[in-house]
Scaffold this motif. Sequence first.
Motif, PDB file in Angstrom:
ATOM      1  N   GLU A 101      -2.922 -15.859 -20.143  1.00 23.75           N
ATOM      2  CA  GLU A 101      -1.465 -15.261 -20.623  1.00 23.75           C
ATOM      3  C   GLU A 101      -0.577 -16.272 -20.471  1.00 23.75           C
ATOM      4  O   GLU A 101      -0.172 -17.067 -19.387  1.00 23.75           O
ATOM      5  N   LYS A 102      -0.029 -16.848 -21.626  1.00 21.62           N
ATOM      6  CA  LYS A 102       0.904 -17.984 -21.658  1.00 21.62           C
ATOM      7  C   LYS A 102       2.304 -17.438 -21.248  1.00 21.62           C
ATOM      8  O   LYS A 102       2.542 -16.166 -21.509  1.00 21.62           O
ATOM      9  N   MET A 103       3.029 -18.021 -20.131  1.00 26.50           N
ATOM     10  CA  MET A 103       4.201 -17.576 -19.586  1.00 26.50           C
ATOM     11  C   MET A 103       5.375 -18.303 -20.149  1.00 26.50           C
ATOM     12  O   MET A 103       5.252 -19.676 -20.314  1.00 26.50           O
ATOM     13  N   LEU A 104       6.441 -17.837 -20.382  1.00 24.41           N
ATOM     14  CA  LEU A 104       7.640 -18.448 -20.832  1.00 24.41           C
ATOM     15  C   LEU A 104       8.490 -18.471 -19.780  1.00 24.41           C
ATOM     16  O   LEU A 104       8.903 -17.617 -19.121  1.00 24.41           O
ATOM     17  N   TYR A 163       3.869 -22.204 -20.068  1.00 17.49           N
ATOM     18  CA  TYR A 163       2.771 -22.699 -19.132  1.00 17.49           C
ATOM     19  C   TYR A 163       1.638 -21.508 -19.153  1.00 17.49           C
ATOM     20  O   TYR A 163       1.820 -20.454 -19.290  1.00 17.49           O
ATOM     21  N   ALA A 164       0.595 -22.182 -18.543  1.00 18.37           N
ATOM     22  CA  ALA A 164      -0.735 -21.250 -18.469  1.00 18.37           C
ATOM     23  C   ALA A 164      -0.722 -20.218 -17.312  1.00 18.37           C
ATOM     24  O   ALA A 164      -0.676 -20.945 -16.195  1.00 18.37           O
ATOM     25  N   ILE A 265       9.581  -7.328 -25.290  1.00 17.66           N
ATOM     26  CA  ILE A 265       9.398  -8.954 -25.072  1.00 17.66           C
ATOM     27  C   ILE A 265       8.204  -9.087 -25.846  1.00 17.66           C
ATOM     28  O   ILE A 265       7.154  -8.272 -25.867  1.00 17.66           O
ATOM     29  N   ARG A 266       8.192 -10.451 -26.346  1.00 15.65           N
ATOM     30  CA  ARG A 266       7.137 -10.832 -27.390  1.00 15.65           C
ATOM     31  C   ARG A 266       5.893 -11.492 -26.192  1.00 15.65           C
ATOM     32  O   ARG A 266       4.847 -11.569 -26.896  1.00 15.65           O
ATOM     33  N   GLN A 267       6.218 -11.780 -25.117  1.00 20.99           N
ATOM     34  CA  GLN A 267       5.110 -12.315 -24.200  1.00 20.99           C
ATOM     35  C   GLN A 267       5.786 -12.281 -22.871  1.00 20.99           C
ATOM     36  O   GLN A 267       6.795 -11.851 -22.688  1.00 20.99           O
ATOM     37  N   ALA A 268       4.901 -12.567 -21.978  1.00 16.77           N
ATOM     38  CA  ALA A 268       5.465 -12.628 -20.273  1.00 16.77           C
ATOM     39  C   ALA A 268       6.333 -13.754 -20.256  1.00 16.77           C
ATOM     40  O   ALA A 268       6.418 -14.952 -21.019  1.00 16.77           O
TER      41      ALA A 268
END
Length: 543
Positions: A101-104, A163-164, A265-268
């Motif tokens: 899960e890539k985190m912004l 980050y990962a 949202i598009r990502q975490a």
Amino acid sequence: MGLSSLHRQSIVEKLKNTHFDLLVIGGGITGAGIALDASARGLKTALVEKSDFAFGTSSRSTKLIHGGLRYLKQLEFGLVKEVGSERAVVHQLAPHLVVPEKMLLPLHEKRGFGSLLTSFGLKLYDFLAGVKPEDQRRMLTKNQTLHQEPLLRKDDIKGGAIYAEYRTDDARLTMEIIKSAALHGSEVINYCRVLKFIYEDGKIVGARIKEELSGEEFEIKSRAIINAAGPWVDELRELDKSKLGKRLQLTKGVHLVVSREKLPIRQAIYFDVEEDSRMIFCIPRGRATYIGTTDTNYEGSKEEVVATSEDATYLIRAVNQTFPGVNLTLNDIESSWAGLRPLIYEDGKSASDLSRKDEIFESPSGLLSIAGGKLTGYRKMAERVLDQLIDRTFPERELEKCETHKIRLFGSNFKNYREVKQYIASIEALLKKNQLPDEYANYLVGNYGKQTDIILNDIQSGEADIELAKAELRFAIHHEMAVTPLDFFIRRTGMLYFDKPRMMRVSNAVLLEFKMLAGWDQIQFEIQNRSVESSISGVTSFK
């Protein structure tokens, strides 16, 4: 494995008639990890849980196998290194259940860390956690950050970073470890409460247990006992009259769930709250997005931990400040959960500043208690407490060293995450043939891994969605010791939290199937039905 809730009495008989090397008290992630490690090393092991497996903290976390980025600020480099490296290990053990899960991380103009400090911190984080080069942090400009997530407040962004991390389902992870422990010889059972300890010459040699469903009381004899009861660790230390020195400090964490349409949202995203600089997550999961967490001291009932209106308002306000276009209200909340962190008390420290390190307490009677720690570090916690136990109690035994880094969990016979995605694609095709939504494939494989085949092969003729839920229920009862409908809806499927609309569609059929399999009378059916209805309303009824 014999983990059928319909065959509980046979497990009770084994518990009564076997002299164990080790009795583990607590069926959360820590107790499950200890049981697996102990049985794999060759110890004759039993595990009892007073409620359902993963009932407490282990079904109420942020559901991340993460490296604890914020612990860099507390200079806990050893903790960051350990849990950071453990992420990769647990991902290998269950790649369907622990997923990348890539985190912004947005950077703001007027608060938080600057780009230079953030870049250095994330580089240190990648180094400590042993992150692969392709997954290491990537710094973003303001425009890149807003392109990554257009919903962010535009006048306050100066850049960002990716980050990962890894996402999981904490209750499912616990359940698969429990099943793996049973496969390695552990006798495990839920809904069995410790009433008192048994001593000989001042040393602990067993426990008196109450089977909560039948009311039967019996004794388990064991050479050693480990107390891994999470928030209830101190209660057992009091029962042993050994609650001296350090003690637990419980802190509460609250999460809210809204539909993905309300917060698309598009990502975490991991961002700081404007009013107090606390970091919280927004994480998409299937049809929902969840938000959390709070971190406040807690002194109420440990059995019923709930989100208050103050908790919910705080999180909604934080989201609206960061994503001003979404305009969330309390009415948009579909579900919520609240859990306790059993941390070690430190004088003068706030809830957010308490260490997440685990500690082991040894009493004069020989009871070993372990508390603190993080979901990610469950395997190393088990290794530490068992190393100490074996050195003290079994010096004459030539036992195996810890090998749990090699033991793949149930349903996890995938070589890598690429194979998981290929399997998901095959399940999507199968679902279409059965008139089921193909988006269920991610849910089913994420929950069950290769065990999805067992469930799909058990679908009977009828309305597809309902028959799938009934097949899942039969699997939970026969293979995962689900005893109540809430065991199923919360800890086996996560439906109450992440797909309440589906739960409401299938709940009556599931209850009727449960009634038939468990042999309930009408009074028992009504009691369980009211319990389900109460839980459906309770996740949005904030006190």
